[in-house]
Design a protein around this motif. Structure first.
Motif, mmCIF file in Angstrom:
data_model
loop_
_atom_site.group_PDB
_atom_site.id
_atom_site.type_symbol
_atom_site.label_atom_id
_atom_site.label_comp_id
_atom_site.label_asym_id
_atom_site.label_seq_id
_atom_site.Cartn_x
_atom_site.Cartn_y
_atom_site.Cartn_z
ATOM 1 N N GLY A 1 3.132 3.828 -9.802
ATOM 2 C CA GLY A 1 1.936 4.559 -10.816
ATOM 3 C C GLY A 1 1.935 6.023 -11.028
ATOM 4 O O GLY A 1 1.521 6.034 -12.042
ATOM 5 N N ARG A 2 2.826 6.435 -9.472
ATOM 6 C CA ARG A 2 3.034 7.978 -10.888
ATOM 7 C C ARG A 2 4.285 8.001 -11.194
ATOM 8 O O ARG A 2 4.169 8.505 -11.836
ATOM 9 N N HIS B 1 2.102 3.004 -5.365
ATOM 10 C CA HIS B 1 1.253 4.540 -5.734
ATOM 11 C C HIS B 1 2.789 5.128 -6.477
ATOM 12 O O HIS B 1 2.488 5.957 -6.938
ATOM 13 N N TYR C 1 0.783 -1.343 0.156
ATOM 14 C CA TYR C 1 -0.205 -0.082 0.400
ATOM 15 C C TYR C 1 1.302 1.275 0.440
ATOM 16 O O TYR C 1 0.303 2.161 -0.367
ATOM 17 N N PHE D 1 -1.006 8.953 -9.169
ATOM 18 C CA PHE D 1 -1.159 7.552 -9.510
ATOM 19 C C PHE D 1 -2.898 7.733 -9.450
ATOM 20 O O PHE D 1 -3.612 7.824 -8.792
ATOM 21 N N THR D 2 -3.017 8.290 -10.867
ATOM 22 C CA THR D 2 -4.613 7.946 -11.111
ATOM 23 C C THR D 2 -4.640 7.830 -13.012
ATOM 24 O O THR D 2 -3.626 7.311 -13.482
#
Length: 376
Positions: free
Chosen positions: A38-39, A35, A31, A86-87
Motif C-alpha cells: 500500500g505504501r 501495508h 496483515y 498506506f491510506t
C-alpha cells in the motif's frame, strides 16, 4: 487495488530482499505485509500526480508554468508525508488531478471523450473518498464557459454533462460496491450500513458527536486555522504564501473579466469552494485539504511566472522575479529535504526502546548466541 496487487506479488513469491532491502520478509496480503504494498502504491500515485499537474499547467497556462508547478508539488511536504502512508489520500488525489486535466481539456475542446473520461475518473475518485464528489463542478463549469446561449447549452453540452454523470455513477457502482445493496450488479438500492457510516462521519465532521478525538478542534477558528496549517506546515511559508497570492490574483482577474482570465476558472473555483467547505467544518485536519494542493500550487506557479513577463518589464517585480522563483523553489526543496530526513532514522519509539534496553539496568540480562553474533 492494493489487495489484488498484493495477491499477485504473493503468487510470484517476491521478497523484500529481491528489491534490495535487508529484510527477507515476503510481500503479500498478510496483515504485516500488505501495508508495504500500500505504501508503494501511495508513493507511485503521488509521483504520477506531479506529472499530471505538469500537463494541467501546460494546458491552462504554459509549459514553463507546468514545469514550475510540478517542481513545487514534488517538494510539498504534506504531499510527501501522505505518499509514505498506506491510506487512500494520495490515490484519491491522483484521480482528482486527472479529473482536473480532463476538465481543462473540455475547457478547450468539444470532444465528448473528455467528458466521458472525466466521468470515469470522477467515479473512481468518489469511490476512494466520497468528499471528492464535488469535483463534478469542474465539468459543469467547463461546459458552461463554452456556451453562448441556453439553447446551445441544451443541444451541444447538456448531453455531454449527462454522459459524464452516467459514467461516473456506473464506475462508482463498480469501484464502491459497499454503497449498494447487492450482491447483483443491478441491485442498486443503497446499503443502509454504508449510509449509516456516512451519517456518522458527517456527524463527526460537524462536531455533533462527542468523543475524545473531537475535543482537539475546540476554539479552532474556521478557515484561519487550516490556512495557517497549510502555509506554515503543509507547503511551507514561501510556497504557501505564493500559492494563496496566486489564488487571490487569479480570482481578481476573473472578477474583472480580464482578457485570458477564463483559464483561471477551474483552479480558482475548485480551490476556493473546496477550502470554504472543508475549512468551515468542525473537524479540519490538514490531509482533508490535499485535493486543492495541486490547484493552489498551480496558481502560485502561474503568479511567479507572470511577474517575469515582458509586459511588466518596467515593473520592479519583474526584475526581482527570477530571484523570487529561486527563493520559493529553493526553500520548498530545502524544507522537503529536511522533512524527509525523518524517514532515514528509526521510529522514535523504537529508538527509545532500544536505548532503554541497552542503558537501563533490569532484574536480569539474557544473551543469545546466534549465527550472526550475540544478541542481548
Amino acid at each position: 487495488l492494493v489487495r489484488y496487487l498484493a495477491q499477485w506479488i504473493a503468487d510470484t513469491g517476491l521478497q523484500l530482499s529481491d528489491l534490495g532491502f535487508e529484510s527477507s520478509l515476503e510481500l503479500g496480503t498478510g496483515y504485516d505485509q500488505v501495508h508495504l504494498v500500500g505504501r508503494a502504491v501511495s508513493a507511485f500515485a503521488d509521483t504520477v500526480s506531479v506529472l499530471l499537474l505538469y500537463f494541467v499547467g501546460k494546458l491552462l497556462y504554459s509549459r514553463r508554468v507546468g514545469l514550475l508547478a510540478a517542481a513545487l508539488a514534488a517538494g510539498s511536504v504534506a504531499l510527501i508525508q501522505q505518499a509514505h502512508f498506506f491510506t487512500v489520500d494520495s490515490l484519491a488525489n491522483l484521480f482528482v488531478t486527472l479529473g482536473m486535466l480532463f476538465a481543462a481539456r473540455a475547457l478547450h475542446s468539444d470532444s465528448p471523450l473528455n467528458y466521458a473520461l472525466f466521468g470515469s475518473v470522477l467515479g473512481v475518485a468518489a469511490a476512494s473518498r466520497i468528499n471528492t464528489a464535488p469535483l463534478m463542478l469542474l465539468i459543469l463549469l467547463a461546459a458552461w464557459s463554452r456556451v453562448t446561449s441556453r439553447e446551445s447549452w441544451l443541444t451541444s453540452y447538456g448531453w455531454r454533462v449527462v454522459l459524464a454523470a452516467v459514467l461516473s455513477l456506473l464506475v462508482f457502482r463498480v469501484a464502491q460496491p459497499y454503497a449498494f445493496a447487492g450482491p447483483s450488479f443491478f441491485d442498486i438500492g443503497p446499503n443502509e450500513q454504508w449510509l449509516n457510516n456516512i451519517r456518522e462521519i458527517r456527524g463527526q465532521m460537524r462536531g455533533d458527536v462527542d468523543f475524545p478525538p473531537n475535543h482537539q478542534w475546540t476554539d479552532r477558528l474556521a478557515l484561519i486555522f487550516p490556512w495557517q496549517n497549510m502555509v506554515r506546515w503543509g507547503m511551507g511559508p514561501a510556497l504557501g504564501l505564493a500559492a494563496w497570492a496566486g489564488f487571490g490574483w487569479a480570482g481578481w482577474q476573473l472578477l474583472r473579466r480580464q482578457t485570458g482570465s477564463r483559464r483561471h476558472l477551474l483552479p480558482v473555483a475548485w480551490s476556493g469552494l473546496y477550502f470554504l467547505w472543508q475549512g468551515t467544518q468542525w473537524v479540519k485536519p490538514m490531509r482533508y485539504f490535499l485535493p486543492i494542493y495541486p490547484t493552489l500550487i498551480l496558481l502560485g506557479a502561474w503568479a511567479l511566472h507572470e511577474l517575469s513577463k515582458e509586459k511588466r518589464s518596467k515593473h520592479a517585480l519583474r526584475l526581482a522575479s527570477p530571484g523570487l522563483i529561486a527563493l520559493v523553489l529553493g526553500s520548498t526543496m530545502l524544507y522537503a529535504l529536511a522533512f524527509s530526513r525523518i524517514y532515514t532514522r528509526p521510529v522514535t519509539r523504537v529508538a527509545a526502546s532500544r536505548w532503554i534496553y541497552e542503558n537501563l539496568p533490569g532484574p536480569f540480562s539474557l544473551v543469545i548466541e546466534t549465527a550472526e553474533g550475540a544478541v542481548t
